[in-house]
Design an enzyme around this catalytic site. Sequence first.
Site, PDB file in Angstrom:
ATOM      1  N   CYS A   2       0.801  -1.262  -0.094  1.00 51.80           N
ATOM      2  CA  CYS A   2      -0.042   0.034  -0.123  1.00 51.80           C
ATOM      3  C   CYS A   2       0.874   1.153  -0.003  1.00 51.80           C
ATOM      4  O   CYS A   2       1.973   1.107   0.352  1.00 51.80           O
ATOM      5  CB  CYS A   2      -0.820   0.059   1.300  1.00 51.80           C
ATOM      6  SG  CYS A   2      -1.855  -1.367   1.616  1.00 51.80           S
ATOM      7  N   ARG A  27       1.725   1.089  -5.907  1.00 58.00           N
ATOM      8  CA  ARG A  27       1.893   0.296  -4.991  1.00 58.00           C
ATOM      9  C   ARG A  27       0.431  -0.433  -4.346  1.00 58.00           C
ATOM     10  O   ARG A  27       0.630  -1.302  -3.518  1.00 58.00           O
ATOM     11  CB  ARG A  27       2.377   1.261  -3.534  1.00 58.00           C
ATOM     12  CG  ARG A  27       3.537   1.917  -3.802  1.00 58.00           C
ATOM     13  CD  ARG A  27       4.016   2.446  -2.444  1.00 58.00           C
ATOM     14  NE  ARG A  27       4.223   1.706  -1.328  1.00 58.00           N
ATOM     15  CZ  ARG A  27       5.532   1.154  -1.020  1.00 58.00           C
ATOM     16  NH1 ARG A  27       6.464   1.629  -1.974  1.00 58.00           N
ATOM     17  NH2 ARG A  27       5.651   0.414  -0.116  1.00 58.00           N
ATOM     18  N   TRP A  74      -3.795  -1.979  -1.448  1.00 60.32           N
ATOM     19  CA  TRP A  74      -3.587  -3.208  -2.151  1.00 60.32           C
ATOM     20  C   TRP A  74      -4.265  -4.173  -1.055  1.00 60.32           C
ATOM     21  O   TRP A  74      -3.435  -4.459  -0.163  1.00 60.32           O
ATOM     22  CB  TRP A  74      -2.299  -3.516  -2.642  1.00 60.32           C
ATOM     23  CG  TRP A  74      -2.465  -4.919  -3.481  1.00 60.32           C
ATOM     24  CD1 TRP A  74      -2.675  -4.708  -4.759  1.00 60.32           C
ATOM     25  CD2 TRP A  74      -1.767  -6.019  -3.160  1.00 60.32           C
ATOM     26  NE1 TRP A  74      -2.244  -5.963  -5.390  1.00 60.32           N
ATOM     27  CE2 TRP A  74      -1.673  -6.710  -4.475  1.00 60.32           C
ATOM     28  CE3 TRP A  74      -1.412  -6.721  -1.918  1.00 60.32           C
ATOM     29  CZ2 TRP A  74      -1.365  -8.093  -4.183  1.00 60.32           C
ATOM     30  CZ3 TRP A  74      -0.925  -7.991  -2.036  1.00 60.32           C
ATOM     31  CH2 TRP A  74      -1.158  -8.744  -3.111  1.00 60.32           C
ATOM     32  N   ASN A 100       0.834   0.533   5.924  1.00 58.46           N
ATOM     33  CA  ASN A 100       1.220  -0.166   4.791  1.00 58.46           C
ATOM     34  C   ASN A 100       1.950  -1.490   5.502  1.00 58.46           C
ATOM     35  O   ASN A 100       2.968  -0.945   6.487  1.00 58.46           O
ATOM     36  CB  ASN A 100       2.138   0.687   4.058  1.00 58.46           C
ATOM     37  CG  ASN A 100       2.997  -0.349   3.128  1.00 58.46           C
ATOM     38  OD1 ASN A 100       2.368  -1.304   2.758  1.00 58.46           O
ATOM     39  ND2 ASN A 100       4.096   0.014   3.006  1.00 58.46           N
ATOM     40  N   GLY A 101       1.373  -2.541   5.323  1.00 60.64           N
ATOM     41  CA  GLY A 101       2.025  -3.724   6.084  1.00 60.64           C
ATOM     42  C   GLY A 101       1.034  -4.541   6.466  1.00 60.64           C
ATOM     43  O   GLY A 101       0.106  -4.801   6.062  1.00 60.64           O
ATOM     44  N   GLU A 482      11.013 -14.407 -18.492  1.00 59.75           N
ATOM     45  CA  GLU A 482      10.706 -13.271 -17.949  1.00 59.75           C
ATOM     46  C   GLU A 482       9.712 -12.694 -19.142  1.00 59.75           C
ATOM     47  O   GLU A 482       8.859 -12.021 -18.510  1.00 59.75           O
ATOM     48  CB  GLU A 482      12.069 -12.533 -18.283  1.00 59.75           C
ATOM     49  CG  GLU A 482      12.065 -11.015 -17.862  1.00 59.75           C
ATOM     50  CD  GLU A 482      11.236 -10.522 -16.798  1.00 59.75           C
ATOM     51  OE1 GLU A 482      10.969 -11.471 -15.812  1.00 59.75           O
ATOM     52  OE2 GLU A 482      10.821  -9.337 -16.900  1.00 59.75           O
ATOM     53  N   LYS A 486       6.034 -11.343 -18.529  1.00 62.66           N
ATOM     54  CA  LYS A 486       5.704  -9.789 -18.764  1.00 62.66           C
ATOM     55  C   LYS A 486       4.382  -9.729 -19.561  1.00 62.66           C
ATOM     56  O   LYS A 486       3.547  -9.138 -19.091  1.00 62.66           O
ATOM     57  CB  LYS A 486       6.611  -9.257 -19.639  1.00 62.66           C
ATOM     58  CG  LYS A 486       7.409  -8.053 -19.442  1.00 62.66           C
ATOM     59  CD  LYS A 486       8.082  -7.428 -18.252  1.00 62.66           C
ATOM     60  CE  LYS A 486       7.849  -8.097 -17.104  1.00 62.66           C
ATOM     61  NZ  LYS A 486       8.674  -7.879 -16.004  1.00 62.66           N
ATOM     62  N   GLU A 489       1.314 -10.629 -16.909  1.00 65.58           N
ATOM     63  CA  GLU A 489       0.977  -9.830 -15.902  1.00 65.58           C
ATOM     64  C   GLU A 489       0.244  -8.562 -16.463  1.00 65.58           C
ATOM     65  O   GLU A 489      -0.609  -7.941 -15.731  1.00 65.58           O
ATOM     66  CB  GLU A 489       2.278  -9.481 -15.082  1.00 65.58           C
ATOM     67  CG  GLU A 489       3.075  -8.676 -15.655  1.00 65.58           C
ATOM     68  CD  GLU A 489       4.348  -8.235 -14.470  1.00 65.58           C
ATOM     69  OE1 GLU A 489       4.184  -8.091 -13.561  1.00 65.58           O
ATOM     70  OE2 GLU A 489       5.377  -8.433 -15.102  1.00 65.58           O
ATOM     71  N   HIS A 505       8.416 -33.732 -24.397  1.00 68.77           N
ATOM     72  CA  HIS A 505       8.149 -34.458 -23.086  1.00 68.77           C
ATOM     73  C   HIS A 505       6.905 -34.424 -22.708  1.00 68.77           C
ATOM     74  O   HIS A 505       6.539 -34.669 -21.498  1.00 68.77           O
ATOM     75  CB  HIS A 505       9.157 -34.341 -22.294  1.00 68.77           C
ATOM     76  CG  HIS A 505      10.537 -34.642 -22.759  1.00 68.77           C
ATOM     77  ND1 HIS A 505      10.849 -36.039 -23.038  1.00 68.77           N
ATOM     78  CD2 HIS A 505      11.768 -33.948 -23.011  1.00 68.77           C
ATOM     79  CE1 HIS A 505      12.413 -36.188 -23.404  1.00 68.77           C
ATOM     80  NE2 HIS A 505      12.668 -34.901 -23.404  1.00 68.77           N
ATOM     81  N   LYS A 604       3.256  -2.869  -7.012  1.00 67.50           N
ATOM     82  CA  LYS A 604       4.611  -2.836  -7.317  1.00 67.50           C
ATOM     83  C   LYS A 604       5.782  -3.545  -6.342  1.00 67.50           C
ATOM     84  O   LYS A 604       6.602  -4.321  -6.751  1.00 67.50           O
ATOM     85  CB  LYS A 604       5.071  -1.562  -7.563  1.00 67.50           C
ATOM     86  CG  LYS A 604       6.465  -1.292  -7.753  1.00 67.50           C
ATOM     87  CD  LYS A 604       6.559  -1.509  -9.295  1.00 67.50           C
ATOM     88  CE  LYS A 604       7.992  -1.147 -10.101  1.00 67.50           C
ATOM     89  NZ  LYS A 604       8.145  -2.030 -11.183  1.00 67.50           N
TER      90      LYS A 604
HETATM   91  C1  F6R Z   1       7.206  -8.481 -12.484  1.00 66.67           C
HETATM   92  C2  F6R Z   1       7.453  -7.695 -11.139  1.00 66.67           C
HETATM   93  C3  F6R Z   1       7.653  -8.576 -10.086  1.00 66.67           C
HETATM   94  C4  F6R Z   1       9.033  -8.222  -9.310  1.00 66.67           C
HETATM   95  C5  F6R Z   1       8.753  -8.964  -7.893  1.00 66.67           C
HETATM   96  C6  F6R Z   1      10.288  -8.740  -7.184  1.00 66.67           C
HETATM   97  O1  F6R Z   1       7.219  -7.601 -13.543  1.00 66.67           O
HETATM   98  O2  F6R Z   1       7.687  -6.645 -10.999  1.00 66.67           O
HETATM   99  O3  F6R Z   1       7.721  -9.935 -10.217  1.00 66.67           O
HETATM  100  O4  F6R Z   1      10.007  -8.337  -9.866  1.00 66.67           O
HETATM  101  O5  F6R Z   1       7.821  -8.700  -7.252  1.00 66.67           O
HETATM  102  O6  F6R Z   1      10.293  -7.179  -6.820  1.00 66.67           O
HETATM  103  P1  F6R Z   1      11.344  -6.503  -6.398  1.00 66.67           P
HETATM  104  O7  F6R Z   1      12.466  -6.623  -7.519  1.00 66.67           O
HETATM  105  O8  F6R Z   1      11.108  -5.247  -5.844  1.00 66.67           O
HETATM  106  O9  F6R Z   1      12.002  -7.529  -5.270  1.00 66.67           O
END
Ligand code: F6R
Length: 609
Positions: A2, A27, A74, A100-101, A482, A486, A489, A505, A604
């Site tokens: 949050c 966030r 969030w 937040n937490g 990766e 991308k 998400e 397989h 994020k």
């Molecule tokens: C994907 C994404 C997440 C972060 C993951 C780790 O696009 O952003 O998978 O990579 O939550 O976040 P950090 O790097 O902040 O530890």
Amino acid sequence: MCGIVGYIGKNEAVPVLLNGLSKLEYRGYDSSGMAVHDGNGLNVRKFKGRLSVLEEDLQKNPITSHIGIGHTRWATHGEPSTVNAHPHMDEQGNIAVIHNGILENYMQLKEWLIEEHNVKFLSETDTEVIVHLVHHFYDGDLLDAVTKAVEKMEGAYAIGVICKEEPDKIVAVRKDSPLIVGRGNGENYLASDIPAILKYTKEVYLIENDETVVLTQDSIAIYDSLMQKVERDIYEVTWTADAAEKEGYAHFTLKEIYEQPKGISETIKRRLTYDDEIFFEGVHLTKEDLEKFTKIYIVACGTAYHAGLVGKRAIESLAGVPVQVDIASEFRYSNNFIDENTLFIAVSQSGETLDTLQSLREAKRRGARIMSIVNVVGSSVSRESDDVLYTWAGPEIGVASTKAFTTQLTMFYLLAMYMGKLLGQLDDAKYAEILSELKNIPDQLAEFLEDITEIQHLADSQFNNESVFFMGRAVDVDISFESSLKLKEISYINSFAIAAGELKHGTIALIEEGTLVMALATQKGLFDKMLSNIKEVKARGAYVVAVTQYGGSEIEKVADSVIRIPQCSDLLAPLLSIVPMQLFAYYVSVARGNDVDKPRNLAKSVTVE
Ligand code: F6R
């Protein structure tokens, strides 16, 4: 998870709080709210939905105030709803709290408050417990009441508290959730992250764990866990507010994709001496240290984990040292062999991801040397590490990580070269060759980004797919993971990544007429094998897009479409091959009408386990 923000000062609080919340929406964005003191008492507005709902309400019914706290949520405890939105208030409406937490012992505290003190709860949140606790201890001194409440709280929190009876102060506390304070002139600010206050000040105090802060219009007092005053140096933010603005791009995600040449170049430049030696400021990793390490672990989540997979290959090939990569949420619950002969490398954009942080703490407890690759300066991961390698990506606002990833890769290449040279595994000629190629990548990437129409067309023609496969071999498997993350998400398309050799397989059973397969083929020695894999899926009706720097017309005959990346070695190819995949995900998301920067259900920074 949050975002929290606070303002006290000579100016109007509401616009500052709204601006701050707009910068923190990455966030969390399922509800938002604020509490301000309007001269008579606390006035709370909160709504389910995006910040715009709160904004509209405040436009229709404005409030004049010089002190307030705001929150963008969030959801963790309790669904996204107006009643669960923050701020939360005590029963009399005299105290307001944002949080937040996660409060781990909230159930016990809630039962205690209900049974012993007959408190009536309105929401399903853990946060509401905090405000009733503060109220319970309040006896005319907000700081004292918050301090007593915090003594009872277990878990992770950054909280901001205001009170009807003391309209001249905000009290805030940090434990395991980020908190910064901005110093202004006749006004002061509180936030989860720097972009929230950057429009107003670049003078920031980074608040540490277990610290309490009291903000008034003209003062900022920081206290440690024993409530002793702490002297803290100001951290001068070096980037501008523009860095956290879209600057004409339709989305932060697109802007951040385009910022990659600069991010990579900054990450390299700041680590080279005038004679091209790699130099990590403040890191004292000697040959003896490296020889002592019997194990190297790289631990991270999501995209950062994928960077770790590429990092493992770089370190193993350039330094000749075996590396294990673990997903942070699994790390603490698996059999790992950490001791004082272990180098533990945490990778994190935010530096606040709780799984990564907890893994780091566990490794530290067992005596490992802790190194981290982090983007956010002063974040928890960086503060708890022995050695920090900052990536210089600048603020990453789009929820989907892009420029953080490529700067993490860059840092891993530098680290691998540094280790390789120190250990005598990398001779001067090879070192110079790789470095020269690495330094050239930003220009190659910038040129590539000048014309991306082919990728846009591809996205426009393929955005309706229900599933997409990514496949590759060696490091292309990591980039497939990766790329797939991308796409899923931000486009919400069900996508899978697979080692191309694994297709037969089992997974090949899913390939049918028209299935989109993105085939990464950037590894020279494995190119022919990839051609065979492409033929295998073509034979089952797949539509294949190949991504490569090799192959001449050969690959054009086999694949339906070819994305050509600039010429580069196999080693550094990930820095170039991921970019068209990010762009593809971006344009598919746009074509599907999604909120690219704030995809559903995501935040994020994931500060819960
Ligand atoms: C994907 C994404 C997440 C972060 C993951 C780790 O696009 O952003 O998978 O990579 O939550 O976040 P950090 O790097 O902040 O530890």
